[in-house]
Design a protein around this motif. Structure first.
Motif, PDB file in Angstrom:
ATOM      1  N   ASP A 499       0.862  -1.185   0.000  1.00 33.70           N
ATOM      2  CA  ASP A 499       0.000   0.000   0.000  1.00 33.70           C
ATOM      3  C   ASP A 499       0.893   1.229   0.000  1.00 33.70           C
ATOM      4  O   ASP A 499       2.109   1.134  -0.247  1.00 33.70           O
ATOM      5  N   ASP A 500       0.318   2.386   0.276  1.00 28.25           N
ATOM      6  CA  ASP A 500       1.086   3.633   0.203  1.00 28.25           C
ATOM      7  C   ASP A 500       2.207   3.690   1.231  1.00 28.25           C
ATOM      8  O   ASP A 500       3.161   4.455   1.078  1.00 28.25           O
ATOM      9  N   GLU A 501       2.123   2.872   2.280  1.00 25.87           N
ATOM     10  CA  GLU A 501       3.167   2.872   3.306  1.00 25.87           C
ATOM     11  C   GLU A 501       4.260   1.859   3.018  1.00 25.87           C
ATOM     12  O   GLU A 501       5.232   1.759   3.767  1.00 25.87           O
ATOM     13  N   GLY A 502       4.127   1.087   1.937  1.00 30.34           N
ATOM     14  CA  GLY A 502       5.168   0.139   1.582  1.00 30.34           C
ATOM     15  C   GLY A 502       4.688  -1.300   1.615  1.00 30.34           C
ATOM     16  O   GLY A 502       3.501  -1.584   1.477  1.00 30.34           O
ATOM     17  N   GLU A 503       5.631  -2.214   1.853  1.00 34.79           N
ATOM     18  CA  GLU A 503       5.377  -3.646   1.719  1.00 34.79           C
ATOM     19  C   GLU A 503       4.909  -4.256   3.036  1.00 34.79           C
ATOM     20  O   GLU A 503       5.314  -3.852   4.120  1.00 34.79           O
ATOM     21  N   LEU A 504       4.028  -5.269   2.879  1.00 34.50           N
ATOM     22  CA  LEU A 504       3.525  -6.047   4.007  1.00 34.50           C
ATOM     23  C   LEU A 504       3.785  -7.531   3.734  1.00 34.50           C
ATOM     24  O   LEU A 504       3.461  -8.032   2.655  1.00 34.50           O
ATOM     25  N   PRO A 548      -6.817  -8.456  11.387  1.00 34.31           N
ATOM     26  CA  PRO A 548      -6.542  -7.515  10.299  1.00 34.31           C
ATOM     27  C   PRO A 548      -5.820  -6.241  10.723  1.00 34.31           C
ATOM     28  O   PRO A 548      -5.219  -5.570   9.886  1.00 34.31           O
ATOM     29  N   ARG A 549      -5.848  -5.923  12.039  1.00 28.57           N
ATOM     30  CA  ARG A 549      -5.198  -4.693  12.502  1.00 28.57           C
ATOM     31  C   ARG A 549      -3.879  -4.963  13.217  1.00 28.57           C
ATOM     32  O   ARG A 549      -3.259  -4.049  13.755  1.00 28.57           O
ATOM     33  N   CYS A 550      -3.457  -6.233  13.222  1.00 32.84           N
ATOM     34  CA  CYS A 550      -2.233  -6.604  13.932  1.00 32.84           C
ATOM     35  C   CYS A 550      -1.045  -6.446  12.991  1.00 32.84           C
ATOM     36  O   CYS A 550      -0.630  -7.383  12.308  1.00 32.84           O
ATOM     37  N   VAL A 551      -0.488  -5.240  12.954  1.00 35.59           N
ATOM     38  CA  VAL A 551       0.595  -4.914  12.036  1.00 35.59           C
ATOM     39  C   VAL A 551       1.844  -4.576  12.848  1.00 35.59           C
ATOM     40  O   VAL A 551       1.842  -3.623  13.644  1.00 35.59           O
ATOM     41  N   VAL A 552       2.876  -5.370  12.648  1.00 37.54           N
ATOM     42  CA  VAL A 552       4.148  -5.162  13.333  1.00 37.54           C
ATOM     43  C   VAL A 552       5.041  -4.302  12.437  1.00 37.54           C
ATOM     44  O   VAL A 552       5.283  -4.655  11.276  1.00 37.54           O
ATOM     45  N   GLY A 553       5.520  -3.186  12.973  1.00 36.95           N
ATOM     46  CA  GLY A 553       6.382  -2.299  12.214  1.00 36.95           C
ATOM     47  C   GLY A 553       7.849  -2.673  12.372  1.00 36.95           C
ATOM     48  O   GLY A 553       8.339  -2.879  13.490  1.00 36.95           O
ATOM     49  N   LEU A 554       8.560  -2.779  11.250  1.00 39.95           N
ATOM     50  CA  LEU A 554       9.986  -3.088  11.220  1.00 39.95           C
ATOM     51  C   LEU A 554      10.676  -2.110  10.274  1.00 39.95           C
ATOM     52  O   LEU A 554      10.006  -1.427   9.493  1.00 39.95           O
ATOM     53  N   PRO A 555      11.981  -2.029  10.303  1.00 39.59           N
ATOM     54  CA  PRO A 555      12.669  -1.086   9.420  1.00 39.59           C
ATOM     55  C   PRO A 555      12.374  -1.369   7.935  1.00 39.59           C
ATOM     56  O   PRO A 555      12.766  -2.414   7.395  1.00 39.59           O
ATOM     57  N   GLY A 556      11.628  -0.491   7.300  1.00 37.35           N
ATOM     58  CA  GLY A 556      11.371  -0.584   5.871  1.00 37.35           C
ATOM     59  C   GLY A 556      10.330  -1.601   5.443  1.00 37.35           C
ATOM     60  O   GLY A 556      10.081  -1.759   4.246  1.00 37.35           O
ATOM     61  N   VAL A 557       9.687  -2.284   6.380  1.00 40.75           N
ATOM     62  CA  VAL A 557       8.725  -3.320   6.036  1.00 40.75           C
ATOM     63  C   VAL A 557       7.824  -3.567   7.230  1.00 40.75           C
ATOM     64  O   VAL A 557       8.182  -3.220   8.374  1.00 40.75           O
ATOM     65  N   ARG A 558       6.671  -4.153   6.993  1.00 45.83           N
ATOM     66  CA  ARG A 558       5.739  -4.482   8.082  1.00 45.83           C
ATOM     67  C   ARG A 558       5.302  -5.941   7.956  1.00 45.83           C
ATOM     68  O   ARG A 558       5.351  -6.517   6.866  1.00 45.83           O
ATOM     69  N   ILE A 559       4.895  -6.512   9.075  1.00 42.21           N
ATOM     70  CA  ILE A 559       4.353  -7.872   9.088  1.00 42.21           C
ATOM     71  C   ILE A 559       2.937  -7.816   9.649  1.00 42.21           C
ATOM     72  O   ILE A 559       2.717  -7.339  10.768  1.00 42.21           O
ATOM     73  N   LEU A 560       1.990  -8.270   8.864  1.00 42.64           N
ATOM     74  CA  LEU A 560       0.595  -8.370   9.275  1.00 42.64           C
ATOM     75  C   LEU A 560       0.338  -9.809   9.723  1.00 42.64           C
ATOM     76  O   LEU A 560       0.598 -10.749   8.968  1.00 42.64           O
ATOM     77  N   VAL A 561      -0.160  -9.978  10.948  1.00 42.96           N
ATOM     78  CA  VAL A 561      -0.402 -11.314  11.493  1.00 42.96           C
ATOM     79  C   VAL A 561      -1.905 -11.505  11.657  1.00 42.96           C
ATOM     80  O   VAL A 561      -2.526 -10.914  12.546  1.00 42.96           O
ATOM     81  N   LEU A 562      -2.480 -12.326  10.803  1.00 47.03           N
ATOM     82  CA  LEU A 562      -3.919 -12.567  10.834  1.00 47.03           C
ATOM     83  C   LEU A 562      -4.270 -13.706  11.784  1.00 47.03           C
ATOM     84  O   LEU A 562      -3.490 -14.643  11.971  1.00 47.03           O
TER      85      LEU A 562
END
Length: 789
Positions: A499-504, A548-562
């Motif tokens: 999305d606009d914030e980068g990769e998931l 759907p709202r469980c998004v872990v922020g990491l340097p330059g990328v995020r991990i969504l855990v469903l």
């Protein structure tokens, strides 16, 4: 348990053998397909196809696109289909390729949905068809069929010539979707004949990169054909005295063994006179060819005498076990059910009347598949899609990885686990799943250490209890981005999104297993996670519930855990020329840049990532979008969808029940043909309930023996009761149904008859009991991004 018992060393696999198999594209091009000894390559990199069986001739032509759309949305990359000789040449020399027999149109439509095609050319197919798909006129000639008899081959050549003519311009070499062709089916002792079939097809002009033959049952497959394998959780072809087929449990363990001696063993014995000594057949890996499957049970058909109840979880666990065992091509039979044909000689299903061991239903070929006979979407469509999204995302890596079994024995007290690895990274598979016939207990204190070429990974860092009924695959040293490596996780990789914030990177949690993420190095963690640096790693714990709202922020990328329920709702679909992550309560697929939704409830929700400024709906009403974490969410109201109970709590009386009869070459129980004493239930369906619905089904919840449904004098459906509801499609007969209703003829259950049904549903009273008959209305809505049309 000794800690070393769950420790395994994996090494980098050697280079595969090339050029030793007479398959693959020649000459090679930019999209060339090559078969090596370990995997298939396409366009120069390993390729992991996912194929589902869909029979065009057993579906109404007007439903092809919907079924293929759902198949593509389910993560398939290709479909396989039988060319049933009896359907196309009902009389000698009179060929039909019209209506729902238009093979060429079906293949072209599959391509429009982004699907490759495997053509199963026969001439003998089985597929629970009358005479295995042979026309009656051929059987009446009493030729030595399925051999190199010249008179038989002359007839085959004519049939193949007609088939090949339908495929002109559609093969992979011509830029089309056809990537493979199968010769005959379940032929065990005629390798020269199988080889000759390929020669005939090639002489007639067919050029495909991959030629296959079924390899199970210890089949003798010639070197010119690639053997492909099967695995079913249960089988209607076994005897009614069999609690669970002998080989079935092996498919829920990790093993290099590819074969199964029980699939089709009844036909092998009854029709071919071939018995296989299980001790005489080498059920081992074959280093010359990759591990390809074509018939992983997507469900299971029923016969009169034996009626398995394969569950969605059975299908899910078996499929994942095959990936863990080294499969590089997942092929399902069936992926979409259908309806048996009626030909000039009458019903075209397998039966005792045509000399086969089993009586199967006259009309339904639902197979309890992920997509049902009438395009119903079943839970295992969603469960398998989780695996397929992962295979589509990472299949090029997985295909080249070899499998090493850590624990795969039949001992129920042993953890079943394996590692699939390239020597530096991989996936840990673990399972406590086996069907209810022989369930497995949970496993306490699960922790595994994998020694790679250059490092060791222990997952999880703290032992966890793996609950009963779990089947998991955890990534090891997984590249999240160019700078972030997921050293281990107790969650499954699903897919990626942007999305606009980068990769998931999208992961899915497993029921009852806490999520732990371990990253290489000391990294800053934000969002739904908190990190602790330990031994040059960052151990991440979640501070928000998975979902759907469980998004872990990491340097330059995020991990969504469903969470598991949300993972079942996740699709990756094209909307307006861009892939979106889609969460939908209703079945949905993509067509021409739009989303097509088929709800069976009046209201559902749909979420997109990335969002779009505005959605436009045709066939439904949309709420305004609302922000939901990284998602844009809409409520969808479908005015022509929903469920209405028409009848409930009825116990109609049958005046008589026919005596049990046995027949066929194995003297099994035969399906009753005398319905004069059946209980009769008439259901009126108000016309206004049929108006506007895309599809209307009568869903019958009942217990009994055999049921038939009529509209007027027309038999429209039949059902051997086995614990599932019975769906009758009213859509083709809507006008007649509104005038006449539907008449059910129901024979009573009598336990003393000896029909085998699953123990979980076996304890029902004799007689006929109708819990309810509901009208299920399925809608259709087309959603587009505003401004794209």
């Amino acid at each position: 348990m000794n800690g070393d018992a769950r420790r395994i060393t994996v090494t980098a696999p050697g280079f595969p053998r090339r050029g030793h198999l007479p398959v693959g594209d020649a000459p090679a091009g930019p999209d060339a397909i090559e078969v090596t000894s370990r995997y298939v390559e396409r366009a120069g990199r390993p390729w992991f196809p996912i194929t589902g069986e869909i029979h065009y001739s057993r579906l109404p032509r007007e439903r092809w696109s919907e079924v293929l759309g759902h198949a593509s949305a389910g993560g398939l990359t290709s479909v396989a289909t039988y060319v049933l000789w009896q359907a196309h040449e009902p009389e000698p020399g009179r060929f039909r390729w019209d209506g729902n027999l238009d093979l060429r149109a079906f293949i072209g439509l599959a391509a429009q949905h982004g699907l490759d095609v495997v053509v199963r050319m026969g001439p003998w197919a089985h597929g629970e068809a009358r005479y295995g798909g042979f026309p009656d006129w051929l059987v009446e000639r009493d030729l030595p069929t399925r051999t190199n008899d010249p008179e038989y081959l002359a007839l085959v050549r004519t049939f193949y010539a007609q088939t090949v003519a339908q495929l002109v311009g559609l093969t992979h070499a011509e830029g089309g979707p056809i990537v493979a062709a199968q010769m005959d089916n379940e032929l065990y002792d005629q390798p020269e004949h199988l080889a000759r079939l390929r020669q005939i097809a090639e002489e007639l002009g067919l050029r495909v990169p991959i030629w296959t033959a079924t390899g199970w049952g210890g089949a003798q497959v010639p070197e010119t054909l690639l053997p492909v394998y099967s695995a079913y959780a249960d089988g209607f072809w076994d005897d009614e005295q069999t609690p669970w087929p002998a080989f079935a449990s092996s498919h829920f363990r990790y093993s290099p063994v590819r074969d199964d001696l029980t699939v089709g063993a009844d036909l092998r014995e009854a029709l071919d006179g071939i018995g296989v000594d299980t001790g005489a057949v080498p059920l081992t890996d074959d280093d010359a060819v990759p591990f390809v499957t074509c018939e992983l049970g997507g469900g299971m058909h029923v016969a009169y005498h034996r009626r398995p109840l394969v569950t969605p979880r059975d299908v899910e666990a078996l499929a994942l076990a095959k990936v863990g065992s080294g499969s590089i091509w997942q092929g399902y039979y069936m992926y979409a059910g259908g309806t048996q044909r009626t030909g000039p000689h009458g019903p075209e299903q397998e039966s005792h009347a045509t000399g086969y061991p089993n009586d199967v239903p006259r009309t339904t070929y639902d197979f309890a598949a992920p997509i049902g006979e009438h395009a119903q979407i079943r839970p295992h469509h969603h469960l398998l899609r989780r695996q397929h999204l992962w295979l589509q995302e990472d299949g090029h890596r997985i295909a080249s990885m070899t499998s090493t079994v850590g624990g795969g024995s039949a001992d129920p007290d042993e953890l079943r686990w394996a590692v699939r690895s390239d020597g530096r990274s991989g996936y840990l598979f673990a399972s406590t799943y086996q069907p209810a016939a022989q369930p497995l207990p949970g496993q306490p204190d699960v922790q595994v250490t994998v020694d790679f070429d250059d490092d060791s990974v222990t997952v999880p860092t703290v032992p966890v209890d793996l609950p009963a009924g779990a089947s998991v695959v955890w990534p090891l040293r997984y590249p999240v981005s160019s700078s972030v490596v997921l050293r281990s996780a107790t969650a499954q990789v699903l897919t990626r999104g942007w999305d606009d914030e980068g990769e998931l990177l999208v992961l899915a949690a497993s029921e009852g297993v806490p999520v732990e993420l371990v990253l290489d190095g000391a990294l800053e963690v934000g969002g739904a996670g908190t990190g602790v640096v330990r031994d040059e790693t960052t151990v991440v714990s979640l501070v928000e519930p998975t979902g759907p709202r469980c998004v872990v922020g990491l340097p330059g990328v995020r991990i969504l855990v469903l969470d598991p329920a949300s993972a079942d709702r996740l699709y990756v679909l094209d909307l307006a020329g861009r892939d979106h992550l889609v969460l939908s309560d209703a079945p949905v697929y993509s067509l021409d840049g739009a989303l097509v939704v088929h709800p069976d409830e009046a209201r559902h929700t749909l979420s997109l990532l990335p969002g779009v400024p505005e959605l436009v709906a045709d066939g439904a009403r949309l709420s305004d979008s609302r922000a939901d974490g990284p998602w844009h969410t809409w409520t969808v109201d479908a005015p022509h969808a929903g469920r209405t109970t028409l009848l409930s709590g009825v116990e109609p009386q049958a005046t008589a029940a026919p005596d049990p009869v046995r027949g066929g070459p194995m003297n099994r129980l035969s399906a009753p043909t005398d319905f004069t004493g059946a209980a009769v239930v008439h259901v009126d369906v108000p016309a206004e309930l049929l108006d506007g619905a895309h599809r209307a089904l009568l869903r019958v919840t009942w217990t009994g023996d055999v049921g038939r449904a009529f509209v007027g004098d027309r038999l429209v459906s039949d059902h051997f009761w086995h614990g599932r509801t019975w769906d009758v499609d009213l859509t083709p007969w809507a006008a007649e149904v509104a005038e006449q209703g539907v008449r059910f003829e129901l024979l009573p259950w009598r336990r003393a008859t000896g029909v085998w049904v699953h123990p979980s549903v076996r304890d029902v009273p004799d007689g006929v009991h109708v819990t309810s008959i509901d009208l299920v209305r399925v809608g259709r809505a087309r959603l587009t991004a505003a401004g794209t049309e």
